[in-house]
Design a protein around this motif. Structure first.
Motif, PDB file in Angstrom:
ATOM      1  N   HIS A 135       0.835  -1.208   0.000  1.00 44.16           N
ATOM      2  CA  HIS A 135       0.000   0.000   0.000  1.00 44.16           C
ATOM      3  C   HIS A 135       0.869   1.258   0.000  1.00 44.16           C
ATOM      4  O   HIS A 135       0.595   2.203  -0.716  1.00 44.16           O
ATOM      5  CB  HIS A 135      -0.936   0.000   1.201  1.00 44.16           C
ATOM      6  CG  HIS A 135      -1.827  -1.186   1.235  1.00 44.16           C
ATOM      7  ND1 HIS A 135      -2.852  -1.385   0.344  1.00 44.16           N
ATOM      8  CD2 HIS A 135      -1.848  -2.265   2.066  1.00 44.16           C
ATOM      9  CE1 HIS A 135      -3.460  -2.521   0.602  1.00 44.16           C
ATOM     10  NE2 HIS A 135      -2.872  -3.079   1.654  1.00 44.16           N
ATOM     11  N   ARG A 136       1.922   1.244   0.784  1.00 38.41           N
ATOM     12  CA  ARG A 136       2.828   2.400   0.847  1.00 38.41           C
ATOM     13  C   ARG A 136       3.544   2.601  -0.487  1.00 38.41           C
ATOM     14  O   ARG A 136       3.674   3.713  -0.964  1.00 38.41           O
ATOM     15  CB  ARG A 136       3.828   2.195   1.988  1.00 38.41           C
ATOM     16  CG  ARG A 136       4.954   3.177   2.059  1.00 38.41           C
ATOM     17  CD  ARG A 136       4.648   4.308   3.023  1.00 38.41           C
ATOM     18  NE  ARG A 136       5.740   5.236   3.094  1.00 38.41           N
ATOM     19  CZ  ARG A 136       6.431   5.509   4.170  1.00 38.41           C
ATOM     20  NH1 ARG A 136       6.146   4.902   5.301  1.00 38.41           N
ATOM     21  NH2 ARG A 136       7.394   6.390   4.142  1.00 38.41           N
ATOM     22  N   ALA A 137       4.018   1.509  -1.087  1.00 37.25           N
ATOM     23  CA  ALA A 137       4.721   1.610  -2.362  1.00 37.25           C
ATOM     24  C   ALA A 137       3.780   2.154  -3.445  1.00 37.25           C
ATOM     25  O   ALA A 137       4.202   2.968  -4.277  1.00 37.25           O
ATOM     26  CB  ALA A 137       5.276   0.245  -2.761  1.00 37.25           C
ATOM     27  N   LEU A 138       2.533   1.730  -3.437  1.00 28.77           N
ATOM     28  CA  LEU A 138       1.568   2.225  -4.428  1.00 28.77           C
ATOM     29  C   LEU A 138       1.275   3.712  -4.208  1.00 28.77           C
ATOM     30  O   LEU A 138       1.137   4.471  -5.173  1.00 28.77           O
ATOM     31  CB  LEU A 138       0.287   1.421  -4.377  1.00 28.77           C
ATOM     32  CG  LEU A 138       0.377  -0.007  -4.915  1.00 28.77           C
ATOM     33  CD1 LEU A 138      -0.915  -0.765  -4.652  1.00 28.77           C
ATOM     34  CD2 LEU A 138       0.723  -0.020  -6.385  1.00 28.77           C
ATOM     35  N   GLU A 139       1.187   4.148  -2.956  1.00 29.81           N
ATOM     36  CA  GLU A 139       0.944   5.554  -2.662  1.00 29.81           C
ATOM     37  C   GLU A 139       2.079   6.431  -3.163  1.00 29.81           C
ATOM     38  O   GLU A 139       1.866   7.518  -3.679  1.00 29.81           O
ATOM     39  CB  GLU A 139       0.767   5.770  -1.166  1.00 29.81           C
ATOM     40  CG  GLU A 139      -0.538   5.249  -0.612  1.00 29.81           C
ATOM     41  CD  GLU A 139      -0.610   5.346   0.890  1.00 29.81           C
ATOM     42  OE1 GLU A 139       0.351   5.856   1.526  1.00 29.81           O
ATOM     43  OE2 GLU A 139      -1.612   4.896   1.457  1.00 29.81           O
ATOM     44  N   GLN A 140       3.318   5.954  -3.028  1.00 32.04           N
ATOM     45  CA  GLN A 140       4.479   6.730  -3.423  1.00 32.04           C
ATOM     46  C   GLN A 140       4.641   6.783  -4.936  1.00 32.04           C
ATOM     47  O   GLN A 140       5.247   7.703  -5.462  1.00 32.04           O
ATOM     48  CB  GLN A 140       5.743   6.169  -2.789  1.00 32.04           C
ATOM     49  CG  GLN A 140       5.794   6.411  -1.302  1.00 32.04           C
ATOM     50  CD  GLN A 140       7.042   5.866  -0.664  1.00 32.04           C
ATOM     51  OE1 GLN A 140       7.756   5.058  -1.245  1.00 32.04           O
ATOM     52  NE2 GLN A 140       7.327   6.319   0.544  1.00 32.04           N
ATOM     53  N   SER A 141       4.092   5.801  -5.656  1.00 29.51           N
ATOM     54  CA  SER A 141       4.271   5.772  -7.105  1.00 29.51           C
ATOM     55  C   SER A 141       3.239   6.608  -7.843  1.00 29.51           C
ATOM     56  O   SER A 141       3.331   6.799  -9.044  1.00 29.51           O
ATOM     57  CB  SER A 141       4.226   4.321  -7.611  1.00 29.51           C
ATOM     58  OG  SER A 141       2.915   3.792  -7.488  1.00 29.51           O
ATOM     59  N   THR A 142       2.231   7.112  -7.119  1.00 22.53           N
ATOM     60  CA  THR A 142       1.206   7.924  -7.792  1.00 22.53           C
ATOM     61  C   THR A 142       1.436   9.398  -7.588  1.00 22.53           C
ATOM     62  O   THR A 142       2.162   9.858  -6.804  1.00 22.53           O
ATOM     63  CB  THR A 142      -0.211   7.569  -7.299  1.00 22.53           C
ATOM     64  OG1 THR A 142      -0.286   7.742  -5.889  1.00 22.53           O
ATOM     65  CG2 THR A 142      -0.571   6.179  -7.708  1.00 22.53           C
TER      66      THR A 142
END
Length: 62
Positions: free
Chosen positions: A55-62
């Protein structure tokens, strides 16, 4: 009563993605897990629990 094995919390370094088992402390019969103070590989102090990493990695990639 059957013994249920404990689940060790794992932490991921946000910078270099190395995974660590949390260090354990005990208070009042309950165990608490904590990430390292700093990543021994890159020195970054920012960790996220393994379960929250995606979830954190997805938040940072957007």
């Amino acid at each position: 009563m059957a013994h249920a094995p404990e689940h060790v919390e794992q932490y991921v370094c946000v910078n270099c993605q190395v995974t660590y088992a949390g260090s354990v402390t005990s208070e009042g019969g309950q165990r608490h897990f904590h990430p390292p103070d700093d990543c021994p590989v890159c020195g970054d102090p920012d960790f996220v629990q393994l379960e929250s990493y995606v979830h954190r990695a997805l938040e940072q990639s957007t």
